[in-house]
Structure formats: structure tokens, C-alpha cells
Design an enzyme around this catalytic site. Structure first.
Site, PDB file in Angstrom:
ATOM      1  N   THR A 117      14.034   9.947  25.179  1.00  0.00           N
ATOM      2  CA  THR A 117      14.195  11.048  26.131  1.00  0.00           C
ATOM      3  C   THR A 117      15.413  10.854  27.023  1.00  0.00           C
ATOM      4  OG1 THR A 117      13.221  12.030  28.116  1.00  0.00           O
ATOM      5  CG2 THR A 117      12.530   9.802  27.604  1.00  0.00           C
ATOM      6  N   TYR A 141       7.663   7.381  32.945  1.00  0.00           N
ATOM      7  CA  TYR A 141       7.794   7.944  31.602  1.00  0.00           C
ATOM      8  C   TYR A 141       9.109   7.487  30.963  1.00  0.00           C
ATOM      9  CZ  TYR A 141       9.028  11.410  28.074  1.00  0.00           C
ATOM     10  OH  TYR A 141       9.448  12.013  26.923  1.00  0.00           O
TER      11      TYR A 141
END
Ligand code: UDP
Length: 327
Positions: A117, A141
Site C-alpha cells: 500500500t 496498517y
């Protein structure tokens, strides 16, 4: 043609990747625990139910299918939730990836394609983020995904497991044929929430922060069509299949849109008004995440052909109106 074990094949990106793989002549084998994925989304190949925490189950699935590669989509993926519950993100994302990589190595499967990501970069003072930009994640995350990237480098050194890392920017849109689409429970993403607000399924869209240091005060993101993203995974498999070296690629368009711009485009595409309320910032949000996306184009031959913002909203709107998965 390859057999590819797709973890999270019942989820949003995984299901679109299964469709792209099967269209390209490959066989996707979904591995999913259906905690957030949808049984209805598994339409393009066999499925095995299982949990990444269960190493023995993984070994069984590798033995049953002898996949040529793994595509690892299954993970917790919400920035805000990761700030509130960091333990789950570290435990589930990292353990799941390690179990999968260990099982792949044990089974002699030497190719690993990993969903990472842009959150691994964090905010970098407005610079365009390319693959050489130092990674400074600002939430658990992103940090858990960066850790897995490091783990994959260690696995290559120790075991020769080659990898392609895809760092996704903001995935949006849906299969234009409406076979699969975006559906999360609860929904947290901007475009589906906005479509819910547009057709009255929720009262209004809350804009998370209007005092950011951007031209209109709202956060800027680089949106990429889920089908373009899926195509990149097919190319990533081809890259490893041809003996290509381990490599990280950004998947974005290089163009950023603010939350207000996304709202304005949605108003135009749907020809409906968007009920909006302005709210506080969401913890963990970066101000601006825009991709330097030359590498995937130059080296993989990837073209994000469907990733205009209007097209993504149009396809998401079509899915929103015609297809919903049932639990
Ligand atoms: N956003 C918003 N309201 C919402 C959901 C999202 O203003 O109800 C904003 C969010 O702060 C971010 C952008 O929309 O700037 C995209 O958020 P999303 O959750 O879709 O993806 P993320 O960038 O977190 O991966």
C-alpha cells in the site's frame, strides 16, 4: 498458464484479480475465511475455505493444488481501525503473511505477489511517491504492510522465494460487467459511502477534515480502477513466470483528487445531489498520497486505461445499483 492461489479471493480486489486471471487463461484458486469476503464473489475458479492463521490448513491446500504462485490479498486494510486496534493489524497481517510464505516455501512454490500500500510511504511534504521514496508509514496498517515487504526480502535471501510487491494507491470502481464489485461491512471507503448517501441509503457523507494544507482543505488521493489493478497482477505473474527479479511497483495514476473533487465528479456522473456534512479529521490519514507510476508502465507494460475518475465512479455506481452480495 498458471495455477494461482489467491488469498482473499472473495474480497474486493481479490475477486477482480480472479476474474482477470481467469480471463487471461490462468486458474485462480481462492483461499478465504469469509470474515469480510463474500461467497457470491467467488465465480472464476475453485475455492478453499481456510484461515491464514491455520498453517496446517494452508499446507493441505498447497498439497491439493500445487499452485505456481501465490497472490496474497487477504489482510486487514483500514487505516482508522488500525490506529484503534494496532494489535490485530500486527498479529493478523504479519502472521498471515509469514504462514503463507512458509507454506509456499515448504511446498516448493517460488513466486509471491503481495498487496502492499501507499500507506507504507506516509506523508512526504507533497512529493510524488515513487518506489525509491523512503517508506515512513504513519499508521499501524501501513507499518504492518512495510514489515511484510521486509519479511519477503528475507525469505528471498534465505529460501529463494521471488516476489512482486504492488503498492496500491486508492482502489475504486467495479467490474463494468457487474459480476463483482466493492462491498464492505461496515463500509468505510469514500466512493461507496458517497453513493449510499446519493441514493438515500445513508443520511450524508461526512468529509473527514476540511483544514488540511491542500488547495480546498481536504485530503488528496490517487484513485486507480480495480480492473486496472487486477490486470497489473496478471502482468506481475507473467514477470515472475519469465524469471524476472523481485521488484516493487506502485499502482496509481500519478494524478491526485481531493475529497471535494471526488464529490463534485460524483455529482456530475450520477446527476444527483450529494448530501455532505463537514466533520473532523480521521486519525491516521495522510494529507496527500499521489503515485509516481512510471515503473509499472515502463517495466510491466501496465496501462491504467480505465482509471479516469469519472469512469471509476460510473462503474461503482453501476455496481451499486445492480449488484449486491448476500451474506
Ligand atoms: N473520506 C471522507 N469521508 C468518508 C470516508 C473517507 O472524507 O466517509 C476521506 C478520507 O479521509 C480520505 C479519502 O476520503 O482522505 C479516502 O479514504 P478511504 O477510506 O476511501 O481510503 P484510504 O485513503 O483511507 O485508503
Amino acid at each position: 498458464m498458471g495455477k494461482i492461489l489467491v488469498t482473499g479471493g472473495a474480497g474486493y480486489v481479490g475477486a477482480h484479480a480472479c476474474k482477470a486471471l481467469s480471463r487471461a487463461g490462468h486458474t485462480p484458486i481462492t483461499f478465504d475465511n469469509y470474515s469480510t469476503g463474500w461467497r457470491d464473489a467467488v465465480r472464476f475458479g475453485p475455492a478453499e475455505e481456510g484461515d491464514l492463521m491455520d498453517r496446517a490448513r494452508l499446507d493441505e491446500v498447497f498439497a491439493a493444488h500445487a499452485p505456481d504462485a501465490v497472490m496474497h490479498f487477504a489482510a486487514l486494510s483500514q487505516v482508522g481501525e488500525s490506529v484503534r486496534e494496532p494489535g490485530r493489524y500486527w498479529l493478523e497481517n504479519v502472521t498471515g503473511a509469514v504462514n503463507l510464505a512458509e507454506a509456499a516455501v515448504a511446498a516448493g512454490c517460488g513466486r509471491f505477489i503481495f498487496s502492499s500500500t501507499c500507506a507504507t510511504y506516509g506523508d512526504q511534504d507533497g512529493v510524488v511517491l515513487d518506489e525509491e521514496t523512503p517508506q515512513r508509514p504513519e499508521n499501524p496498517y501501513g507499518a504492518s504492510k512495510r514489515a511484510i515487504e521486509e519479511i519477503l526480502r528475507d525469505f528471498e535471501a534465505a529460501h529463494g522465494l521471488r516476489h512482486v510487491i504492488f503498492r496500491y494507491f486508492n482502489v475504486a470502481g467495479a467490474d463494468p460487467e457487474g459480476e463483482v464489485g466493492e462491498q464492505h461491512e461496515p463500509e468505510t471507503h469514500l466512493i461507496p459511502l458517497m453513493l449510499d448517501a446519493i441514493d438515500g441509503k445513508r443520511d450524508a457523507l461526512t468529509v473527514f477534515g476540511t483544514d488540511y494544507d491542500t488547495p480546498d482543505g481536504t485530503c488528496i488521493r490517487d484513485y486507480v480502477h480495480v480492473c486496472d489493478l487486477a490486470d497489473a497482477h496478471v502482468l506481475g505473474y507473467g514477470w515472475l513466470d519469465k524469471g524476472g527479479p523481485s521488484r516493487a511497483f506502485n499502482l496509481g495514476t500519478g494524478h491526485g483528487y481531493s475529497v471535494r473533487e471526488v464529490i463534485e465528479h460524483s455529482r456530475r456522473v450520477t446527476n444527483r445531489s450529494v448530501p455532505v456534512v463537514e466533520g473532523a479529521r480521521r486519525a491516521g490519514d495522510a494529507v496527500r498520497l499521489v503515485s509516481g507510476s512510471e515503473r509499472a508502465k515502463a517495466e510491466l507494460g501496465w496501462t491504467p486505461a480505465r482509471s479516469s475518475l469519472d469512469r471509476m465512479i460510473e462503474d461503482a455506481w453501476h455496481w451499486h445499483q445492480t449488484g449486491r452480495f448476500e451474506r
